[in-house]
Design an enzyme around this catalytic site. Structure first.
Site, PDB file in Angstrom:
ATOM      1  N   GLU A 105     -12.602   1.220  -4.354  1.00 56.94           N
ATOM      2  CA  GLU A 105     -11.354   0.682  -4.894  1.00 56.94           C
ATOM      3  C   GLU A 105     -11.572   0.305  -6.349  1.00 56.94           C
ATOM      4  OE1 GLU A 105      -9.544  -2.433  -2.602  1.00 56.94           O
ATOM      5  OE2 GLU A 105      -8.112  -2.920  -4.187  1.00 56.94           O
ATOM      6  N   ASN A 115     -19.357  -5.293   6.545  1.00 57.32           N
ATOM      7  CA  ASN A 115     -19.882  -4.021   7.064  1.00 57.32           C
ATOM      8  C   ASN A 115     -21.272  -3.764   6.464  1.00 57.32           C
ATOM      9  OD1 ASN A 115     -19.600  -2.940   4.473  1.00 57.32           O
ATOM     10  ND2 ASN A 115     -17.709  -1.866   4.935  1.00 57.32           N
ATOM     11  N   GLU A 128     -13.602 -13.062   4.661  1.00 64.14           N
ATOM     12  CA  GLU A 128     -13.652 -11.610   4.823  1.00 64.14           C
ATOM     13  C   GLU A 128     -14.293 -11.091   3.545  1.00 64.14           C
ATOM     14  OE1 GLU A 128     -13.377 -10.184   7.430  1.00 64.14           O
ATOM     15  OE2 GLU A 128     -13.275  -8.108   6.795  1.00 64.14           O
ATOM     16  N   ASP A 157       0.842  -1.190   0.000  1.00 68.72           N
ATOM     17  CA  ASP A 157       0.000   0.000   0.000  1.00 68.72           C
ATOM     18  C   ASP A 157       0.881   1.244   0.000  1.00 68.72           C
ATOM     19  OD1 ASP A 157      -2.413  -1.309  -0.023  1.00 68.72           O
ATOM     20  OD2 ASP A 157      -2.828  -1.061   2.113  1.00 68.72           O
ATOM     21  N   HIS A 176     -19.679  -5.387  11.274  1.00 76.93           N
ATOM     22  CA  HIS A 176     -19.072  -4.217  11.925  1.00 76.93           C
ATOM     23  C   HIS A 176     -19.471  -2.938  11.219  1.00 76.93           C
ATOM     24  CE1 HIS A 176     -15.922  -3.716   8.842  1.00 76.93           C
ATOM     25  NE2 HIS A 176     -15.843  -5.029   8.837  1.00 76.93           N
ATOM     26  N   VAL A 195     -11.857   6.442  17.471  1.00 75.93           N
ATOM     27  CA  VAL A 195     -10.773   7.420  17.555  1.00 75.93           C
ATOM     28  C   VAL A 195     -11.174   8.656  16.746  1.00 75.93           C
ATOM     29  CG1 VAL A 195      -8.345   7.819  16.977  1.00 75.93           C
ATOM     30  CG2 VAL A 195      -9.080   5.582  17.826  1.00 75.93           C
ATOM     31  N   GLU A 200     -21.641  -3.867   2.594  1.00 77.99           N
ATOM     32  CA  GLU A 200     -21.490  -5.241   2.091  1.00 77.99           C
ATOM     33  C   GLU A 200     -22.736  -6.083   2.407  1.00 77.99           C
ATOM     34  OE1 GLU A 200     -16.856  -4.349   2.809  1.00 77.99           O
ATOM     35  OE2 GLU A 200     -17.765  -5.843   4.111  1.00 77.99           O
ATOM     36  N   GLY A 208     -10.786  -2.631   9.107  1.00 73.66           N
ATOM     37  CA  GLY A 208     -11.741  -3.736   8.965  1.00 73.66           C
ATOM     38  C   GLY A 208     -11.058  -5.102   9.099  1.00 73.66           C
ATOM     39  N   ASP A 209      -9.874  -5.234   8.522  1.00 74.55           N
ATOM     40  CA  ASP A 209      -9.139  -6.504   8.594  1.00 74.55           C
ATOM     41  C   ASP A 209      -8.689  -6.795  10.020  1.00 74.55           C
ATOM     42  OD1 ASP A 209      -9.370  -6.203   5.886  1.00 74.55           O
ATOM     43  OD2 ASP A 209      -7.365  -5.340   5.661  1.00 74.55           O
TER      44      ASP A 209
HETATM   45  P1  AMP Z   1     -14.336  -1.407   6.569  1.00 77.29           P
HETATM   46  O1  AMP Z   1     -15.676  -0.767   6.459  1.00 77.29           O
HETATM   47  O2  AMP Z   1     -14.342  -2.872   6.299  1.00 77.29           O
HETATM   48  O3  AMP Z   1     -13.222  -0.690   5.918  1.00 77.29           O
HETATM   49  O4  AMP Z   1     -13.978  -1.314   8.129  1.00 77.29           O
HETATM   50  C1  AMP Z   1     -13.986  -0.105   8.717  1.00 77.29           C
HETATM   51  C2  AMP Z   1     -14.401  -0.323  10.141  1.00 77.29           C
HETATM   52  O5  AMP Z   1     -13.426   0.292  10.944  1.00 77.29           O
HETATM   53  C3  AMP Z   1     -15.722   0.356  10.488  1.00 77.29           C
HETATM   54  O6  AMP Z   1     -16.793  -0.540  10.357  1.00 77.29           O
HETATM   55  C4  AMP Z   1     -15.507   0.774  11.929  1.00 77.29           C
HETATM   56  O7  AMP Z   1     -16.015  -0.239  12.781  1.00 77.29           O
HETATM   57  C5  AMP Z   1     -14.000   0.848  12.083  1.00 77.29           C
HETATM   58  N1  AMP Z   1     -13.523   2.234  12.181  1.00 77.29           N
HETATM   59  C6  AMP Z   1     -13.522   3.153  11.202  1.00 77.29           C
HETATM   60  N2  AMP Z   1     -13.027   4.328  11.632  1.00 77.29           N
HETATM   61  C7  AMP Z   1     -12.690   4.141  12.928  1.00 77.29           C
HETATM   62  C8  AMP Z   1     -12.123   4.985  13.942  1.00 77.29           C
HETATM   63  N3  AMP Z   1     -11.835   6.261  13.700  1.00 77.29           N
HETATM   64  N4  AMP Z   1     -11.907   4.456  15.183  1.00 77.29           N
HETATM   65  C9  AMP Z   1     -12.210   3.148  15.423  1.00 77.29           C
HETATM   66  N5  AMP Z   1     -12.759   2.326  14.510  1.00 77.29           N
HETATM   67  C10 AMP Z   1     -12.998   2.798  13.269  1.00 77.29           C
HETATM   68  C1  GLC Z   2      -7.914  -4.137  -0.115  1.00 77.46           C
HETATM   69  C2  GLC Z   2      -6.917  -3.288  -0.885  1.00 77.46           C
HETATM   70  C3  GLC Z   2      -5.601  -3.183  -0.163  1.00 77.46           C
HETATM   71  C4  GLC Z   2      -5.814  -2.743   1.270  1.00 77.46           C
HETATM   72  C5  GLC Z   2      -6.868  -3.594   1.952  1.00 77.46           C
HETATM   73  C6  GLC Z   2      -7.196  -3.032   3.310  1.00 77.46           C
HETATM   74  O1  GLC Z   2      -7.478  -5.452  -0.071  1.00 77.46           O
HETATM   75  O2  GLC Z   2      -6.702  -3.847  -2.159  1.00 77.46           O
HETATM   76  O3  GLC Z   2      -4.781  -2.276  -0.824  1.00 77.46           O
HETATM   77  O4  GLC Z   2      -4.610  -2.835   1.987  1.00 77.46           O
HETATM   78  O5  GLC Z   2      -8.056  -3.649   1.188  1.00 77.46           O
HETATM   79  O6  GLC Z   2      -8.274  -3.678   3.880  1.00 77.46           O
END
Ligand code: AMP
Ligand code: GLC
Length: 453
Positions: free
Chosen positions: A87, A291, A265, A33, A341, A428, A294, A438-439
């Site tokens: 993306e 999330n 995932e 990245d 989440h 935060v 999704e 998310g990961d």
């Molecule tokens: P994703 O949507 O899969 O990229 O995952 C993002 C997840 O990260 C969200 O569903 C939140 O639960 C968490 N998240 C995003 N921003 C924050 C933050 N500022 N502090 C803590 N958790 C966060």
């Molecule tokens: C996806 C993106 C990768 C990023 C990751 C984070 O896999 O391709 O660049 O690091 O999401 O969750």
């Protein structure tokens, strides 16, 4: 008990037991990245130069892939305007060159597999076997030290080595991550939330190119693991999904025969054919992480438009709609664990019971807050540093609804024979970056739960 007390006891228990988890298989996506923190003036100048009208058009409707600079800048503006992640695959080499010249502020481990490998192996000391489509020297350097392994075939014999010891000089797979903070202003747009736009200059991960080591020695690799996490299927399209899906189904069969719990995932999968196929094979996974966007996209392919709309209508997302959606998904596919989440809270629907499910969610929320705060979590002690991040205020109303509707107590309820577990999360206020949170959440919760069993 108060949430602070529940958080603290969950952390102590996971820390104590996580060392007992056996090897975890992680497949398929790993990349580099290149993170660029956007500067509004610089971005405006680039948009003006490329042609504002054309760029703005793509900020209304995302192109399918990036074949021009207008697509790239339009995509970035699309994300900024909505505060949403997106993306796209960068097909044009000229745009790849443009992004390279634009530069980055930081190089980090990327891809679900890479990020989870560094967290599980490099931070929690849980041994992992990772699929890395291309091991360039730079890619190898981004792996932390610790029990992280990639398979190597020597005279047909399988060896597990740390990526740094793999010593190949393969290609650099770079994803350019354009991050912006909440309130980021360009032209008349203002980002309602921090987020990022990703342009992937990578031919391997988007096509899920599976390495020969994984094709030839998969049975043996599977024989060495206790758990598996699959990711990286999100960029497939109806044109290229068939071959990787065949291999995926073979892997699922091998893992299934050995009764190895497998987590998927999910990640946002724009292609409807691929999304449908994923839902079709979901019952062969033990667990899935996703999330609100999704989950809504899955409801759409299941023909549940009304629920899909409900899931996207409120902030924070209506937990009753989430519960209904996850129940439908569990009943229709047979998947045993669904971890949802969103910004502010997590819910898990499981066909088994126990407080360990909730405790693993709380541990994951601490890890996520640590990741948001620090950008990189270096040790398990960094995770506990997130204890002082306050629990999201808006989660109170979410919890009240769950108490009222399902009689939830201390974050646990029973719904239609399933257990529903809830965790209000720590948010935060000014995160260092958003990519990879998310990961962190999904892998910490899945592996944490097995540690507590
Ligand atoms: P994703 O949507 O899969 O990229 O995952 C993002 C997840 O990260 C969200 O569903 C939140 O639960 C968490 N998240 C995003 N921003 C924050 C933050 N500022 N502090 C803590 N958790 C966060
Ligand atoms: C996806 C993106 C990768 C990023 C990751 C984070 O896999 O391709 O660049 O690091 O999401 O969750």
């Amino acid at each position: 008990m108060t949430w602070d007390a529940l958080y603290s006891s969950a952390f102590d228990r996971v820390r104590e037991s996580i060392g007992r988890v056996g090897r975890v298989l992680l497949a398929y996506n790993t990349n580099i990245d290149a993170i660029k923190y956007l500067d509004p003036k610089d971005l405006e100048e680039r948009v003006e130069k490329a042609g504002k009208e054309e760029v703005f058009r793509f900020s209304e409707e995302l192109p399918k892939k990036i074949t021009s600079v207008e697509h790239l800048l339009g995509g970035i503006l699309w994300s900024v305007r909505r505060g949403k992640a997106a993306e796209l695959f960068v097909e044009s080499c000229l745009v790849r060159f443009y992004m390279k010249k634009w530069g980055w502020d930081e190089l980090r481990m990327g891809g679900q597999v890479g990020i989870m490998a560094n967290l599980l192996g490099g931070v929690y000391n849980v041994p992992v076997i990772a699929h890395v489509p291309q091991l360039s020297r730079l890619q190898a350097e981004l792996f932390k030290d610790g029990p992280i392994y990639v398979p190597k075939l020597e005279d047909g014999k399988l060896k597990l080595v740390h990526p740094k010891a793999f010593q190949a000089d393969e290609e650099n797979l770079i994803h350019y991550i354009y991050e912006f903070p909440r309130g980021f202003k360009v032209f008349d747009f203002e980002a309602p939330r921090e987020n990022r736009f990703i342009g992937s200059a990578d031919d391997y991960n988007p096509n899920v190119c599976i390495r020969p080591e994984f094709k030839e020695a998969f049975e043996e690799i599977a024989g060495k693991v206790e758990l598996a996490i699959i990711s990286g299927l999100q960029a497939l399209t109806k044109e290229n999904y068939k071959e990787p899906f065949e291999e995926l189904e073979r892997h699922l069969e091998v893992l299934g025969e050995r009764e190895i719990p497998v987590h998927l995932e999910f990640a946002f999968t724009p292609d409807e054919t691929v999304r449908k196929r994923l839902v079709e094979v979901l019952g062969r996974f033990t667990s899935v992480g996703l999330n609100e966007v999704e989950l809504a996209s899955i409801m759409e392919v299941l023909g549940e438009k009304a629920i899909a709309e409900k899931l996207l209508a409120h902030d924070p997302v209506d937990p009753i709609a989430v519960t209904e959606a996850t129940l439908k998904l569990a009943e229709r596919t047979g998947v045993k664990r669904i971890h949802f989440h969103t910004y502010g809270y997590y819910l898990a629907l499981t066909d088994y019971k126990g407080a360990h499910v909730r405790d693993a969610l709380l541990f994951a929320a601490l890890a996520a807050a640590a990741k948001a705060k620090l950008g990189d979590v270096r040790s398990i002690d960094d995770v506990v540093k997130a204890m002082d991040v306050p629990v999201n205020e808006k989660a109170k109303a979410v919890e009240e609804k769950l108490v009222e509707e399902y009689g939830m107590k201390d974050g646990i309820a029973e719904v239609n024979g399933y257990q529903l577990s809830f965790a209000p999360t720590k948010i935060v206020a000014k995160p260092k970056s958003t990519v990879g949170i998310g990961d962190t959440i999904s892998s910490s919760a899945f592996v944490g739960e097995f540690a507590l069993r």
